[in-house]
Enzyme design. Structure first.
Site, PDB file in Angstrom:
ATOM      1  N   ASP A 225      -6.702   1.953  -8.335  1.00  0.00           N
ATOM      2  CA  ASP A 225      -5.353   2.188  -7.808  1.00  0.00           C
ATOM      3  C   ASP A 225      -4.335   1.197  -8.392  1.00  0.00           C
ATOM      4  OD1 ASP A 225      -6.874   0.258  -6.137  1.00  0.00           O
ATOM      5  OD2 ASP A 225      -5.128   0.217  -4.831  1.00  0.00           O
TER       6      ASP A 225
ATOM      7  N   GLU B 260       0.862  -1.185   0.000  1.00  0.00           N
ATOM      8  CA  GLU B 260       0.000   0.000   0.000  1.00  0.00           C
ATOM      9  C   GLU B 260       0.901   1.238   0.000  1.00  0.00           C
ATOM     10  OE1 GLU B 260      -3.180   0.718  -0.184  1.00  0.00           O
ATOM     11  OE2 GLU B 260      -4.226  -1.180   0.212  1.00  0.00           O
TER      12      GLU B 260
HETATM   13 ZN   LIG Z   1      -5.984  -1.293  -3.639  1.00  0.00          ZN
END
Ligand SMILES: [Zn+2]
Length: 253
Positions: free
Chosen positions: A146, A89
């Site tokens: 993303d 992340e």
């Molecule tokens: Zn994600």
């Protein structure tokens, strides 16, 4: 690698060896909130690593365990991608927290360098083919955007993390792309190429909503100046280029 531990309770046992790397942005207002959420037992989400804007790296789940970052998705015919992947992340507000000028918020240089070093550190220790280094939007195109079309995939590929296709000569692009009125064969060829790259797509022979969603995911990754969902000539040429690069890297793996 220099990193801090901030354990998350959100993990279980892997059911498969690691053979994928999945990159995400956090899509939250700031890194502190993201760190809290990724460690919150109620949220039931986590990742192996979190990389802050200043380049600090936090390890939340050991790579030997199954972190909960990918959710429902598929790649190259596999599902349960949490069992097969290491997840990173990256702190970035993404599409929900645009910069003041309306642009996607930039990934700062220190953060890019840290993520790049972390990817190399992971690739050195696991057998992960180049075609299995993906963004969250690649494996869940209908749900996720993303790490976004502002993520420097070209720079990563040139540093050995993923591939970057040769860019088509604009003067050599003849005819048109694939359009709504085209016959089923042209559309099905395109859908087959996406499926060979790895995208979960149904071969309908129609430029339907699921196909445009995959086109957008591909563009976020490889044609970042146009996330349109339309198969223009440049996009069509790059789909074929990536398909061919992935086919040859699979053959040599
Ligand atoms: Zn994600």
């Amino acid at each position: 690698m220099d990193m801090q531990d901030a354990p998350s309770p959100n993990f279980d046992e892997r059911k498969h060896d690691v053979d994928m790397l999945v990159l995400h942005y956090t899509g939250m207002e700031n890194g502190a909130l993201a760190l809290d959420r990724l460690r919150d037992p109620e949220a039931k989400v986590s990742s192996h690593y979190l990389v802050f804007e200043n380049g600090d790296i936090v390890r939340m789940v050991p790579e030997s365990l199954r972190a909960w970052h990918a959710g429902a998705g598929s790649w190259q015919g596999d599902d349960d991608l949490n069992s097969r992947s290491v997840g990173i992340e990256i702190v970035n507000g993404g599409h929900d927290f645009l910069a003041d000028d309306g642009a996607l918020p930039a990934y700062p240089e220190a953060q890019v360098q840290a993520v790049l070093a972390l990817c190399k550190f992971i690739l050195k220790r696991h057998n992960i083919p180049m075609s299995r280094i993906v963004g969250h939007s690649d494996i869940a195109p209908a749900r996720k955007t993303d790490p976004g079309e502002h993520f420097p995939w070209e720079r990563f590929a040139k540093a050995g993390v993923g591939v970057w296709p040769a860019q088509p000569d604009p003067d050599g692009l003849m005819g048109k792309g694939v359009e709504a009125g085209d016959d089923g064969a042209a559309v099905e060829r395109l859908q087959k190429a996406f499926a060979e790259i790895g995208y979960g797509i149904k071969l309908t022979g129609k430029l339907d909503a699921q196909t445009m969603t995959v086109v957008r995911a591909f563009q976020r990754r490889f044609v970042q100046d146009r996330v349109t969902g339309l198969v223009d000539l440049k996009t069509a040429a790059l789909v074929e280029a990536v398909r061919s690069l992935y086919a040859s890297s699979a053959a040599s793996a």
